[in-house]
Design a protein around this motif. Structure first.
Motif, PDB file in Angstrom:
ATOM      1  N   ARG A  22       0.706  -1.020   0.084  1.00 16.55           N
ATOM      2  CA  ARG A  22      -0.137  -0.099  -0.013  1.00 16.55           C
ATOM      3  C   ARG A  22       0.894   1.188  -0.154  1.00 16.55           C
ATOM      4  O   ARG A  22       1.926   1.138   0.606  1.00 16.55           O
ATOM      5  N   GLU A  23       0.425   2.201  -0.637  1.00 18.19           N
ATOM      6  CA  GLU A  23       1.185   3.534  -0.736  1.00 18.19           C
ATOM      7  C   GLU A  23       1.629   4.176   0.644  1.00 18.19           C
ATOM      8  O   GLU A  23       2.685   4.816   0.683  1.00 18.19           O
ATOM      9  N   ALA A  24       0.710   3.786   1.439  1.00 20.34           N
ATOM     10  CA  ALA A  24       0.707   4.356   2.972  1.00 20.34           C
ATOM     11  C   ALA A  24       1.954   3.845   3.658  1.00 20.34           C
ATOM     12  O   ALA A  24       2.676   4.113   4.565  1.00 20.34           O
ATOM     13  N   GLU A  25       2.286   2.470   3.281  1.00 17.56           N
ATOM     14  CA  GLU A  25       3.703   1.737   3.605  1.00 17.56           C
ATOM     15  C   GLU A  25       4.792   2.015   2.998  1.00 17.56           C
ATOM     16  O   GLU A  25       5.841   1.577   3.667  1.00 17.56           O
ATOM     17  N   LEU A  26       4.579   2.540   2.080  1.00 21.07           N
ATOM     18  CA  LEU A  26       6.078   3.002   1.164  1.00 21.07           C
ATOM     19  C   LEU A  26       6.882   4.033   2.004  1.00 21.07           C
ATOM     20  O   LEU A  26       6.244   5.042   2.318  1.00 21.07           O
ATOM     21  N   SER A  27       8.287   3.958   1.881  1.00 27.00           N
ATOM     22  CA  SER A  27       8.899   4.650   2.627  1.00 27.00           C
ATOM     23  C   SER A  27      10.207   4.975   1.637  1.00 27.00           C
ATOM     24  O   SER A  27      10.428   4.134   0.778  1.00 27.00           O
ATOM     25  N   ARG A  28      10.988   6.015   2.002  1.00 32.61           N
ATOM     26  CA  ARG A  28      12.123   6.360   1.130  1.00 32.61           C
ATOM     27  C   ARG A  28      13.067   5.079   1.342  1.00 32.61           C
ATOM     28  O   ARG A  28      13.690   4.802   0.386  1.00 32.61           O
ATOM     29  N   GLU A  29      13.224   4.584   2.549  1.00 32.84           N
ATOM     30  CA  GLU A  29      14.310   3.688   2.663  1.00 32.84           C
ATOM     31  C   GLU A  29      13.931   2.172   1.825  1.00 32.84           C
ATOM     32  O   GLU A  29      14.911   1.672   1.168  1.00 32.84           O
ATOM     33  N   SER A  30      12.689   2.082   1.911  1.00 33.70           N
ATOM     34  CA  SER A  30      12.389   0.887   0.983  1.00 33.70           C
ATOM     35  C   SER A  30      12.648   1.140  -0.521  1.00 33.70           C
ATOM     36  O   SER A  30      12.869   0.205  -1.085  1.00 33.70           O
ATOM     37  N   ILE A  31      12.344   2.149  -0.990  1.00 36.06           N
ATOM     38  CA  ILE A  31      12.551   2.483  -2.350  1.00 36.06           C
ATOM     39  C   ILE A  31      14.059   2.459  -2.580  1.00 36.06           C
ATOM     40  O   ILE A  31      14.496   1.774  -3.502  1.00 36.06           O
ATOM     41  N   VAL A  32      14.810   3.025  -1.809  1.00 41.07           N
ATOM     42  CA  VAL A  32      16.340   2.934  -1.876  1.00 41.07           C
ATOM     43  C   VAL A  32      17.014   1.501  -2.134  1.00 41.07           C
ATOM     44  O   VAL A  32      17.749   1.088  -2.751  1.00 41.07           O
ATOM     45  N   ASP A  55      18.607  12.109  -7.202  1.00 43.05           N
ATOM     46  CA  ASP A  55      18.857  12.168  -5.707  1.00 43.05           C
ATOM     47  C   ASP A  55      18.744  10.570  -5.321  1.00 43.05           C
ATOM     48  O   ASP A  55      19.306  10.404  -3.796  1.00 43.05           O
ATOM     49  N   LEU A  56      17.913   9.804  -6.091  1.00 41.62           N
ATOM     50  CA  LEU A  56      17.873   8.149  -5.376  1.00 41.62           C
ATOM     51  C   LEU A  56      19.259   7.704  -5.576  1.00 41.62           C
ATOM     52  O   LEU A  56      19.622   6.924  -4.621  1.00 41.62           O
ATOM     53  N   VAL A  57      19.878   7.868  -6.684  1.00 47.56           N
ATOM     54  CA  VAL A  57      21.247   7.344  -6.901  1.00 47.56           C
ATOM     55  C   VAL A  57      22.060   7.779  -5.728  1.00 47.56           C
ATOM     56  O   VAL A  57      22.917   7.083  -5.232  1.00 47.56           O
ATOM     57  N   LEU A  58      22.114   8.884  -5.389  1.00 45.02           N
ATOM     58  CA  LEU A  58      22.954   9.479  -4.145  1.00 45.02           C
ATOM     59  C   LEU A  58      22.531   8.691  -2.931  1.00 45.02           C
ATOM     60  O   LEU A  58      23.607   8.450  -2.218  1.00 45.02           O
ATOM     61  N   GLU A  59      21.623   8.364  -2.659  1.00 43.07           N
ATOM     62  CA  GLU A  59      21.154   7.930  -1.509  1.00 43.07           C
ATOM     63  C   GLU A  59      21.346   6.308  -1.480  1.00 43.07           C
ATOM     64  O   GLU A  59      21.759   5.849  -0.461  1.00 43.07           O
ATOM     65  N   MET A  60      21.184   5.723  -2.723  1.00 47.38           N
ATOM     66  CA  MET A  60      21.924   4.360  -3.016  1.00 47.38           C
ATOM     67  C   MET A  60      23.150   4.291  -2.708  1.00 47.38           C
ATOM     68  O   MET A  60      23.621   3.464  -1.856  1.00 47.38           O
ATOM     69  N   ALA A  61      23.951   5.297  -3.200  1.00 50.40           N
ATOM     70  CA  ALA A  61      25.616   5.482  -2.910  1.00 50.40           C
ATOM     71  C   ALA A  61      25.769   5.454  -1.430  1.00 50.40           C
ATOM     72  O   ALA A  61      26.639   4.721  -0.752  1.00 50.40           O
ATOM     73  N   ASP A  62      25.121   6.352  -0.774  1.00 51.63           N
ATOM     74  CA  ASP A  62      25.297   6.774   0.694  1.00 51.63           C
ATOM     75  C   ASP A  62      24.941   5.370   1.512  1.00 51.63           C
ATOM     76  O   ASP A  62      25.791   4.747   2.436  1.00 51.63           O
ATOM     77  N   TYR A 120       7.461   9.328  -6.399  1.00 50.32           N
ATOM     78  CA  TYR A 120       8.047  10.702  -6.562  1.00 50.32           C
ATOM     79  C   TYR A 120       7.591  11.673  -5.347  1.00 50.32           C
ATOM     80  O   TYR A 120       8.178  12.355  -5.055  1.00 50.32           O
ATOM     81  N   ARG A 121       6.837  10.942  -4.511  1.00 49.65           N
ATOM     82  CA  ARG A 121       6.431  11.654  -3.082  1.00 49.65           C
ATOM     83  C   ARG A 121       7.490  11.520  -2.185  1.00 49.65           C
ATOM     84  O   ARG A 121       7.736  12.272  -1.282  1.00 49.65           O
ATOM     85  N   HIS A 122       8.294  10.444  -2.285  1.00 52.60           N
ATOM     86  CA  HIS A 122       9.393  10.237  -1.377  1.00 52.60           C
ATOM     87  C   HIS A 122      10.726  10.553  -1.847  1.00 52.60           C
ATOM     88  O   HIS A 122      11.598  10.916  -1.524  1.00 52.60           O
ATOM     89  N   VAL A 123      11.015  10.342  -3.292  1.00 55.46           N
ATOM     90  CA  VAL A 123      12.323  10.781  -3.884  1.00 55.46           C
ATOM     91  C   VAL A 123      11.808  11.545  -5.240  1.00 55.46           C
ATOM     92  O   VAL A 123      11.516  10.709  -6.535  1.00 55.46           O
TER      93      VAL A 123
END
Length: 310
Positions: free
Chosen positions: A82-92, A132-139, A124-127
């Protein structure tokens, strides 16, 4: 007017999918390379490339470093998130998984959304941006390196530990070297941990602050630039189904033919002295030790100069 026939690439996609469904190509098995598709079906290279791209988009195949394009494992039944369960960390983390197995070129918001079972626009609401996503992946993956609380004795051992662990990290995540820049350094917390370790190892030996910074950047750039070969090799294998050793075996006769013409006597003489087995790990180790030898000479010269009477 009757129905139009499928375009050539679609007919080939259908045939390869049939082979997968029939078990002729099992999960993990290599699918025909672009070169093999050109040979077997008599199509252009662009058509063969589109075949593999379509199969990847459909989830039938994946690109794996060191293995090429292979049949995807049977996916586990994914419960839509569910979109409500989506997080920036899970996307990364999903993006890292895709880049690790399929390469950075496969990284697209649509592909990540499919992996997570959500609508693409939800990401896109999180990233907001892919950059920006690639930078977070790298970090995130840079944080996988842990440093001992008590550093090994001596600047050389400390730098060797840093460089070796970075090399191993780049091997585990072949896309990472492309994601990092030396000319436009990214302000990533975990990357600064690496810088802190290097600068601390070099400080206290009489080196000017600018020398310390250049030495730190040179070491990092050596590891990163050598590691770029991991992603390039994975992409090459995916397109040709040839390992680096197979490629060398195929092209060695051409090299020896050129050498035999007498235009390169010094190179030919060295080659004639014995077999040379190229290994990327050995190249990295050789270059690292020579680089640290140079740092040792620089530190020794600086110490000797400081010890001279005014």
């Amino acid at each position: 007017m009757g129905p139009q026939p499928d375009p050539p690439y679609r007919r080939i996609v259908t045939e390869i999918r049939r082979r997968i469904a029939a078990g002729e190509l099992a999960p993990g098995a290599r699918v025909p390379s672009t070169r093999q598709i050109v040979k077997d079906w008599g199509v252009a290279m662009a058509t063969a490339t589109k075949v593999l791209a379509t199969l990847r988009d459909e989830g039938a195949v994946v690109t794996r470093p060191g293995a090429g394009t292979v049949v995807a494992e049977a996916p586990e039944r994914r419960v839509p998130k569910r979109e409500a369960e989506l997080s920036r960390e899970s996307i990364v983390r999903a993006a890292v998984r895709i880049a690790d197995t399929e390469g950075i070129g496969a990284l697209a918001m649509r592909r990540i959304a499919s992996e997570l079972g959500v609508a693409t626009m939800a990401l896109y609401r999180h990233v907001p941006k892919k950059d920006d996503l690639v930078l977070e992946m790298a970090d995130l993956v840079l944080g996988e390196i842990t440093f001992p609380a008590t550093p090994p004795e001596g600047w050389r051992a400390q730098l060797e530990l840093l460089a070796t662990r970075q090399w191993q990290l780049f091997r585990q995540h072949p896309w990472l070297a492309q994601a990092l820049s030396v000319t436009r350094p990214q302000p990533l917390p975990n990357l600064l941990d690496h810088a802190e370790w290097a600068v601390r190892a070099l400080d206290g030996h009489g080196l000017a602050h600018s020398t310390i910074m250049y030495a730190h950047i040179t070491l990092f750039n050596y590891v990163r630039s050598t590691a770029l070969n991991f992603e390039w090799e994975a992409e090459a294998e995916a397109g040709s189904a040839h390992s680096d050793q197979e490629w060398l075996a195929e092209h060695e006769p051409v090299l020896f033919e050129l050498i035999a013409k007498g235009r390169y006597p010094s190179f030919a003489a060295v080659i004639a002295r014995g077999d040379f087995d190229f290994e990327l790990d050995r190249l990295f180790g050789f270059g690292l030790q020579r680089l640290l030898d140079g740092y040792g000479a620089l530190i020794a010269r600086t110490s000797a100069h400081r010890g001279r009477p005014e």
